[in-house]
Design a protein around this motif. Structure first.
Motif, PDB file in Angstrom:
ATOM      1  N   ALA A 218       9.650  -1.530  -1.781  1.00 34.68           N
ATOM      2  CA  ALA A 218      10.747  -2.122  -1.015  1.00 34.68           C
ATOM      3  C   ALA A 218      10.229  -2.732   0.281  1.00 34.68           C
ATOM      4  O   ALA A 218      10.662  -3.822   0.686  1.00 34.68           O
ATOM      5  CB  ALA A 218      11.809  -1.066  -0.719  1.00 34.68           C
ATOM      6  N   THR A 219       9.304  -2.052   0.927  1.00 32.11           N
ATOM      7  CA  THR A 219       8.767  -2.549   2.187  1.00 32.11           C
ATOM      8  C   THR A 219       8.049  -3.871   1.997  1.00 32.11           C
ATOM      9  O   THR A 219       8.288  -4.849   2.715  1.00 32.11           O
ATOM     10  CB  THR A 219       7.816  -1.507   2.796  1.00 32.11           C
ATOM     11  OG1 THR A 219       8.556  -0.319   3.105  1.00 32.11           O
ATOM     12  CG2 THR A 219       7.156  -2.030   4.057  1.00 32.11           C
ATOM     13  N   THR A 220       7.129  -3.929   1.039  1.00 34.82           N
ATOM     14  CA  THR A 220       6.361  -5.153   0.844  1.00 34.82           C
ATOM     15  C   THR A 220       7.256  -6.287   0.344  1.00 34.82           C
ATOM     16  O   THR A 220       7.064  -7.450   0.722  1.00 34.82           O
ATOM     17  CB  THR A 220       5.203  -4.913  -0.135  1.00 34.82           C
ATOM     18  OG1 THR A 220       5.712  -4.380  -1.363  1.00 34.82           O
ATOM     19  CG2 THR A 220       4.209  -3.926   0.452  1.00 34.82           C
ATOM     20  N   ALA A 221       8.248  -5.961  -0.475  1.00 34.67           N
ATOM     21  CA  ALA A 221       9.181  -6.988  -0.941  1.00 34.67           C
ATOM     22  C   ALA A 221       9.981  -7.561   0.220  1.00 34.67           C
ATOM     23  O   ALA A 221      10.249  -8.768   0.274  1.00 34.67           O
ATOM     24  CB  ALA A 221      10.112  -6.414  -2.000  1.00 34.67           C
ATOM     25  N   ASP A 255      -0.566 -13.233  -0.050  1.00 36.35           N
ATOM     26  CA  ASP A 255       0.334 -13.610  -1.142  1.00 36.35           C
ATOM     27  C   ASP A 255       0.959 -14.985  -0.935  1.00 36.35           C
ATOM     28  O   ASP A 255       1.570 -15.519  -1.861  1.00 36.35           O
ATOM     29  CB  ASP A 255       1.454 -12.579  -1.283  1.00 36.35           C
ATOM     30  CG  ASP A 255       0.952 -11.241  -1.806  1.00 36.35           C
ATOM     31  OD1 ASP A 255      -0.096 -11.234  -2.481  1.00 36.35           O
ATOM     32  OD2 ASP A 255       1.595 -10.214  -1.527  1.00 36.35           O
ATOM     33  N   ALA A 256       0.832 -15.552   0.274  1.00 37.71           N
ATOM     34  CA  ALA A 256       1.436 -16.859   0.559  1.00 37.71           C
ATOM     35  C   ALA A 256       0.489 -17.715   1.386  1.00 37.71           C
ATOM     36  O   ALA A 256       0.846 -18.193   2.472  1.00 37.71           O
ATOM     37  CB  ALA A 256       2.767 -16.665   1.288  1.00 37.71           C
ATOM     38  N   PRO A 257      -0.736 -17.953   0.899  1.00 42.02           N
ATOM     39  CA  PRO A 257      -1.732 -18.648   1.730  1.00 42.02           C
ATOM     40  C   PRO A 257      -1.367 -20.093   2.035  1.00 42.02           C
ATOM     41  O   PRO A 257      -1.774 -20.629   3.065  1.00 42.02           O
ATOM     42  CB  PRO A 257      -3.002 -18.561   0.881  1.00 42.02           C
ATOM     43  CG  PRO A 257      -2.520 -18.388  -0.519  1.00 42.02           C
ATOM     44  CD  PRO A 257      -1.265 -17.587  -0.410  1.00 42.02           C
ATOM     45  N   LEU A 289       2.388   4.844   0.845  1.00 40.11           N
ATOM     46  CA  LEU A 289       2.066   4.300  -0.468  1.00 40.11           C
ATOM     47  C   LEU A 289       2.478   5.218  -1.612  1.00 40.11           C
ATOM     48  O   LEU A 289       2.398   4.835  -2.776  1.00 40.11           O
ATOM     49  CB  LEU A 289       0.571   3.983  -0.562  1.00 40.11           C
ATOM     50  CG  LEU A 289       0.187   2.572  -0.082  1.00 40.11           C
ATOM     51  CD1 LEU A 289       0.392   2.416   1.415  1.00 40.11           C
ATOM     52  CD2 LEU A 289      -1.243   2.222  -0.461  1.00 40.11           C
ATOM     53  N   GLY A 290       2.891   6.429  -1.290  1.00 41.15           N
ATOM     54  CA  GLY A 290       3.389   7.327  -2.323  1.00 41.15           C
ATOM     55  C   GLY A 290       2.351   8.251  -2.914  1.00 41.15           C
ATOM     56  O   GLY A 290       2.613   8.908  -3.928  1.00 41.15           O
ATOM     57  N   GLY A 291       1.177   8.352  -2.288  1.00 37.14           N
ATOM     58  CA  GLY A 291       0.134   9.243  -2.779  1.00 37.14           C
ATOM     59  C   GLY A 291      -1.210   8.849  -2.209  1.00 37.14           C
ATOM     60  O   GLY A 291      -1.339   7.853  -1.483  1.00 37.14           O
ATOM     61  N   TYR A 300      -3.452   0.945  -3.862  1.00 39.76           N
ATOM     62  CA  TYR A 300      -4.246   0.735  -2.650  1.00 39.76           C
ATOM     63  C   TYR A 300      -4.988  -0.596  -2.708  1.00 39.76           C
ATOM     64  O   TYR A 300      -5.056  -1.328  -1.705  1.00 39.76           O
ATOM     65  CB  TYR A 300      -5.230   1.882  -2.454  1.00 39.76           C
ATOM     66  CG  TYR A 300      -4.638   3.087  -1.774  1.00 39.76           C
ATOM     67  CD1 TYR A 300      -4.931   3.389  -0.452  1.00 39.76           C
ATOM     68  CD2 TYR A 300      -3.778   3.953  -2.457  1.00 39.76           C
ATOM     69  CE1 TYR A 300      -4.385   4.498   0.181  1.00 39.76           C
ATOM     70  CE2 TYR A 300      -3.231   5.061  -1.845  1.00 39.76           C
ATOM     71  CZ  TYR A 300      -3.534   5.333  -0.516  1.00 39.76           C
ATOM     72  OH  TYR A 300      -2.981   6.432   0.104  1.00 39.76           O
ATOM     73  N   ALA A 301      -5.557  -0.927  -3.852  1.00 39.94           N
ATOM     74  CA  ALA A 301      -6.306  -2.175  -3.974  1.00 39.94           C
ATOM     75  C   ALA A 301      -5.415  -3.390  -3.747  1.00 39.94           C
ATOM     76  O   ALA A 301      -5.843  -4.397  -3.186  1.00 39.94           O
ATOM     77  CB  ALA A 301      -6.969  -2.252  -5.350  1.00 39.94           C
ATOM     78  N   GLN A 302      -4.156  -3.307  -4.167  1.00 42.81           N
ATOM     79  CA  GLN A 302      -3.223  -4.408  -3.978  1.00 42.81           C
ATOM     80  C   GLN A 302      -2.710  -4.469  -2.547  1.00 42.81           C
ATOM     81  O   GLN A 302      -2.415  -5.549  -2.022  1.00 42.81           O
ATOM     82  CB  GLN A 302      -2.040  -4.258  -4.938  1.00 42.81           C
ATOM     83  CG  GLN A 302      -0.985  -5.342  -4.826  1.00 42.81           C
ATOM     84  CD  GLN A 302      -1.471  -6.709  -5.261  1.00 42.81           C
ATOM     85  OE1 GLN A 302      -2.470  -6.818  -5.976  1.00 42.81           O
ATOM     86  NE2 GLN A 302      -0.780  -7.761  -4.829  1.00 42.81           N
ATOM     87  N   ALA A 303      -2.616  -3.309  -1.895  1.00 47.04           N
ATOM     88  CA  ALA A 303      -1.969  -3.230  -0.585  1.00 47.04           C
ATOM     89  C   ALA A 303      -2.920  -3.420   0.577  1.00 47.04           C
ATOM     90  O   ALA A 303      -2.519  -3.915   1.637  1.00 47.04           O
ATOM     91  CB  ALA A 303      -1.277  -1.875  -0.439  1.00 47.04           C
ATOM     92  N   SER A 304      -4.177  -3.038   0.432  1.00 45.10           N
ATOM     93  CA  SER A 304      -5.100  -2.976   1.569  1.00 45.10           C
ATOM     94  C   SER A 304      -5.710  -4.344   1.851  1.00 45.10           C
ATOM     95  O   SER A 304      -6.351  -4.942   0.982  1.00 45.10           O
ATOM     96  CB  SER A 304      -6.206  -1.964   1.266  1.00 45.10           C
ATOM     97  OG  SER A 304      -7.064  -1.836   2.375  1.00 45.10           O
ATOM     98  N   PRO A 305      -5.566  -4.881   3.070  1.00 47.19           N
ATOM     99  CA  PRO A 305      -6.119  -6.208   3.362  1.00 47.19           C
ATOM    100  C   PRO A 305      -7.611  -6.330   3.092  1.00 47.19           C
ATOM    101  O   PRO A 305      -8.064  -7.352   2.566  1.00 47.19           O
ATOM    102  CB  PRO A 305      -5.794  -6.391   4.847  1.00 47.19           C
ATOM    103  CG  PRO A 305      -4.546  -5.602   5.051  1.00 47.19           C
ATOM    104  CD  PRO A 305      -4.722  -4.386   4.175  1.00 47.19           C
ATOM    105  N   ILE A 306      -8.390  -5.303   3.410  1.00 46.06           N
ATOM    106  CA  ILE A 306      -9.831  -5.424   3.216  1.00 46.06           C
ATOM    107  C   ILE A 306     -10.181  -5.517   1.738  1.00 46.06           C
ATOM    108  O   ILE A 306     -11.196  -6.121   1.362  1.00 46.06           O
ATOM    109  CB  ILE A 306     -10.573  -4.248   3.899  1.00 46.06           C
ATOM    110  CG1 ILE A 306     -12.032  -4.618   4.160  1.00 46.06           C
ATOM    111  CG2 ILE A 306     -10.456  -2.957   3.095  1.00 46.06           C
ATOM    112  CD1 ILE A 306     -12.763  -3.657   5.089  1.00 46.06           C
TER     113      ILE A 306
END
Length: 377
Positions: A218-221, A255-257, A289-291, A300-306
């Motif tokens: 919900a947050t990222t959306a 996600d929106a470059p 992140l729920g865990g 984590y791979a999808q969420a983390s900027p690095i």
């Protein structure tokens, strides 16, 4: 790289400020030492060239009577009594001038249209409530919803000077932090929003559903929807995120470059896997992140900027050297990794702490502004 035209190079917060007097009302049985409340109510507005006074009500009718007296702005500690708390939803001329403050972690409270509610920050929350009252009185914003939930909105402030004919002015989108916990909200970015509008940027200060109450998806959306809601006829976006908001800002930029001209991390949590392993924010990353990363590596791979590098968007990594060492560490590592991945990334380190990077009165904020203008030129 897509470059944006410079906005008007204004002065930020105007030097000649409208004098604002904030009245702090203490409801019946509201917690907190009266003398300490008076000290905060005197000191915090003074920092903003404003003033404060404190009045106490013995019961709910007395509190209602105080709310009907002429005042530019109110901060009200309603206390626990139901009769006093019912006043929070009462409409009236006072509503748009009122910030309701619960020292306890009450969760979101329904308030009358135009009013604001801050909760769960303890007595330190009084300072934030006073700042919010001053900023919203002196520099009113237009509330723009981008969804149907009460937390899906942006406070929009436009520059005083109109856009030059034919010029494409970048829009500043602010994403607040607070380790993704619901006690922290968009008011954290009020001063930054006012300053950027004074420098010629149209500013959208985003609120969003926080993951402690609604989950990470919900947050990222919401952040993505907030960016999408910025009108299509406006210029490219400069997305600035503070602390936990830095994570959200850079992730959304990835996600929106094509729409984002510059992504700015202000003491951002840019490596979530490492943040989880180090238990930054007392375990805030796993909560959000729920865990833990060992259980949810794909999330984590999808969420983390690095882990999203290259983002395909120029990045400005702003970090106070006096911040916690883990924030300094992740800022430096992210900047190096971004450049190695082919992104344009600038690391701006200056003396200062975690909140100096969103304080327009700080040296690091001024240096960041200069760097933003340079990168957008």
């Amino acid at each position: 790289m897509r470059r944006a035209c410079r906005p008007l190079r204004g002065r930020g917060t105007p030097g000649r400020l409208r004098k604002v007097r904030v009245t702090v009302l203490i409801g019946p049985e509201a917690p907190g030492d009266r003398r300490l409340i008076e000290e905060i109510a005197a000191a915090e507005p003074a920092r903003l060239s404003a003033s404060g006074q404190v009045l106490a009500a013995s019961d709910a009718p007395a509190l209602r009577a105080l709310l009907t007296t002429p005042a530019e702005a109110y901060v009200v500690l309603p206390g626990p009594l139901a009769e006093a708390r019912e006043l929070m939803t009462e409409p009236g001329p006072h509503a748009a001038r009122t910030v309701w403050l619960d020292l306890h972690h009450t969760g979101p409270a329904r308030v009358a249209d135009g009013a604001a509610h801050i909760h769960g920050r303890g007595l330190d929350g009084l300072a934030w409530a006073l700042r919010h009252a001053v900023h919203r009185t002196r520099h009113p914003a237009r509330r723009v919803p981008y969804g149907g939930h009460p937390d899906q909105w942006a406070d929009v402030r436009l520059p005083a000077e109109p856009r030059r004919a034919g010029a494409e002015t970048p829009v500043a989108v602010l994403v607040h932090g607070g380790f993704w916990r619901s006690i922290w909200a968009a008011d954290l970015m009020d001063a930054a929003a006012v300053d950027l509008a004074g420098r010629g940027f149209p500013v959208w200060n985003l609120e969003y559903r926080r993951p402690d109450a609604h989950g990470w998806a919900a947050t990222t959306a919401d952040v993505a929807a907030g960016l999408a809601a910025v009108s299509a006829g406006s210029g490219p976006l400069v997305v600035l995120g503070h602390s936990a908001g830095g994570t959200l800002a850079l992730r959304a930029a990835a996600d929106a470059p094509g729409r984002v001209a510059l992504a700015v991390s202000l003491a951002g949590v840019l490596d979530l896997a490492e943040g989880d392993r180090r238990r930054m924010g007392n375990g805030a990353v796993a909560m959000a992140l729920g865990g833990h990363v060992t259980d949810l590596p794909e999330v984590y791979a999808q969420a983390s900027p690095i882990d999203r590098l290259p983002l395909g968007v120029p990045q400005l990594i702003v970090q106070g050297r006096g911040d916690e060492a883990d924030f300094v560490d992740v800022g430096r590592r992210h900047a190096r990794a971004a450049r190695a991945a082919g992104d344009e990334a600038v690391l701006l380190e200056r003396p200062g702490g975690h909140f100096d990077v969103i304080d327009p009165g700080s040296a690091i904020w001024q240096a960041m502004i200069e760097e933003i203008f340079r990168l957008l030129s």
